[in-house]
Motif scaffolding. Structure first.
Motif, PDB file in Angstrom:
ATOM      1  N   HIS A 243      29.479  34.731  40.449  1.00  0.00           N
ATOM      2  CA  HIS A 243      29.879  33.862  41.790  1.00  0.00           C
ATOM      3  C   HIS A 243      31.327  35.022  42.044  1.00  0.00           C
ATOM      4  O   HIS A 243      31.441  35.084  43.290  1.00  0.00           O
ATOM      5  CB  HIS A 243      30.851  32.640  41.479  1.00  0.00           C
ATOM      6  N   ASN A 244      32.085  35.093  41.246  1.00  0.00           N
ATOM      7  CA  ASN A 244      33.293  36.014  41.385  1.00  0.00           C
ATOM      8  C   ASN A 244      33.074  37.497  41.845  1.00  0.00           C
ATOM      9  O   ASN A 244      33.842  37.963  42.607  1.00  0.00           O
ATOM     10  CB  ASN A 244      34.300  36.069  40.150  1.00  0.00           C
ATOM     11  N   ASP A 245      31.919  38.024  41.482  1.00  0.00           N
ATOM     12  CA  ASP A 245      31.719  39.211  42.069  1.00  0.00           C
ATOM     13  C   ASP A 245      31.178  39.526  43.475  1.00  0.00           C
ATOM     14  O   ASP A 245      31.343  40.533  44.022  1.00  0.00           O
ATOM     15  CB  ASP A 245      30.288  39.664  41.226  1.00  0.00           C
ATOM     16  N   ARG A 246      31.153  38.026  44.073  1.00  0.00           N
ATOM     17  CA  ARG A 246      30.941  38.381  45.430  1.00  0.00           C
ATOM     18  C   ARG A 246      32.374  38.327  46.406  1.00  0.00           C
ATOM     19  O   ARG A 246      32.191  38.207  47.710  1.00  0.00           O
ATOM     20  CB  ARG A 246      30.051  36.967  45.771  1.00  0.00           C
ATOM     21  N   ILE A 247      33.102  38.057  45.552  1.00  0.00           N
ATOM     22  CA  ILE A 247      34.545  37.746  46.146  1.00  0.00           C
ATOM     23  C   ILE A 247      35.157  39.161  46.219  1.00  0.00           C
ATOM     24  O   ILE A 247      35.169  40.225  45.513  1.00  0.00           O
ATOM     25  CB  ILE A 247      35.722  37.164  45.530  1.00  0.00           C
ATOM     26  N   PRO A 248      35.484  39.659  47.629  1.00  0.00           N
ATOM     27  CA  PRO A 248      35.887  41.064  47.670  1.00  0.00           C
ATOM     28  C   PRO A 248      37.267  41.410  46.919  1.00  0.00           C
ATOM     29  O   PRO A 248      38.151  40.613  46.891  1.00  0.00           O
ATOM     30  CB  PRO A 248      36.167  41.095  49.307  1.00  0.00           C
TER      31      PRO A 248
ATOM     32  N   SER B 276      35.266  38.733  36.351  1.00  0.00           N
ATOM     33  CA  SER B 276      34.211  39.287  37.050  1.00  0.00           C
ATOM     34  C   SER B 276      33.467  40.231  36.165  1.00  0.00           C
ATOM     35  O   SER B 276      33.842  40.322  34.893  1.00  0.00           O
ATOM     36  CB  SER B 276      34.697  39.992  38.371  1.00  0.00           C
ATOM     37  N   SER B 277      32.533  40.959  36.653  1.00  0.00           N
ATOM     38  CA  SER B 277      31.848  41.837  35.783  1.00  0.00           C
ATOM     39  C   SER B 277      32.666  42.697  35.508  1.00  0.00           C
ATOM     40  O   SER B 277      32.439  43.700  34.356  1.00  0.00           O
ATOM     41  CB  SER B 277      30.724  42.382  36.356  1.00  0.00           C
ATOM     42  N   LEU B 278      33.710  43.112  35.924  1.00  0.00           N
ATOM     43  CA  LEU B 278      34.766  44.338  35.795  1.00  0.00           C
ATOM     44  C   LEU B 278      35.827  43.765  34.993  1.00  0.00           C
ATOM     45  O   LEU B 278      36.549  44.612  34.403  1.00  0.00           O
ATOM     46  CB  LEU B 278      35.351  44.764  37.101  1.00  0.00           C
ATOM     47  N   THR B 279      35.933  42.553  34.513  1.00  0.00           N
ATOM     48  CA  THR B 279      37.134  42.241  33.862  1.00  0.00           C
ATOM     49  C   THR B 279      36.327  41.364  32.608  1.00  0.00           C
ATOM     50  O   THR B 279      37.302  41.213  31.557  1.00  0.00           O
ATOM     51  CB  THR B 279      38.198  41.229  34.677  1.00  0.00           C
TER      52      THR B 279
END
Length: 152
Positions: free
Chosen positions: A35-40, A97-100
């Motif tokens: 879900h959060n990966d879709r947030i810019p 997110s996938s980055l955190t």
């Protein structure tokens, strides 16, 4: 496609098979990160937990790796979910997110193990298991504690 198999859980989390608990936590985190990966991503939303790119290991496999090599207790796995809520409430711009996610998880488990358990691993072991340099984990741990206002 068959519906997913339903799992019956005992009333007390301490009786849940650790792999089932890991699967449940990973599923929740994977849904949240998707879900959060879709947030810019905005520059003010960047944190020390952000990676340049998403790690090549799934959240499930990463959690299993952490449990396998650190023997993380169930309470430490569960409190990670509380820390997500606590930090997101205090810092609305922070998103898992996938980055955190991976860096957050290894840090949260290291911190919670130190706070809750009589025996815990060294940061050098957590760092090696987490795939980051120990200096990086030390810095993430300080940032994590600052973000939760040292409320363990």
């Amino acid at each position: 496609m068959d519906p997913p198999e339903r799992v019956s859980l005992p009333a007390g989390f301490e009786q849940v098979d650790v792999d089932v608990l890991v699967q449940l936590i990973a599923d929740m985190m994977e849904r949240l990160t998707a879900h959060n990966d879709r947030i810019p991503l905005s520059p003010e939303g960047l944190t020390r937990f952000h990676s340049r790119s998403a790690p090549g290991i799934s959240i499930l496999d990463y959690l299993r790796r952490i449990v396998r090599f650190t023997k993380a207790e169930r309470s430490c796995l569960l409190i990670t979910l509380h820390y997500i809520d606590q930090i997101c409430a205090r810092y609305p711009s922070f998103t898992l997110s996938s980055l955190t996610c991976h860096r957050f998880v290894i840090t949260a488990i290291a911190v919670s193990s130190k706070a809750l358990c009589d025996a815990f691993c060294t940061n050098s072991l957590y760092a090696r298991v987490g795939g980051i340099p120990v200096g990086e984990l030390n810095m993430l741990e300080r940032e994590f504690l600052r973000m939760i206002d040292w409320t363990l």
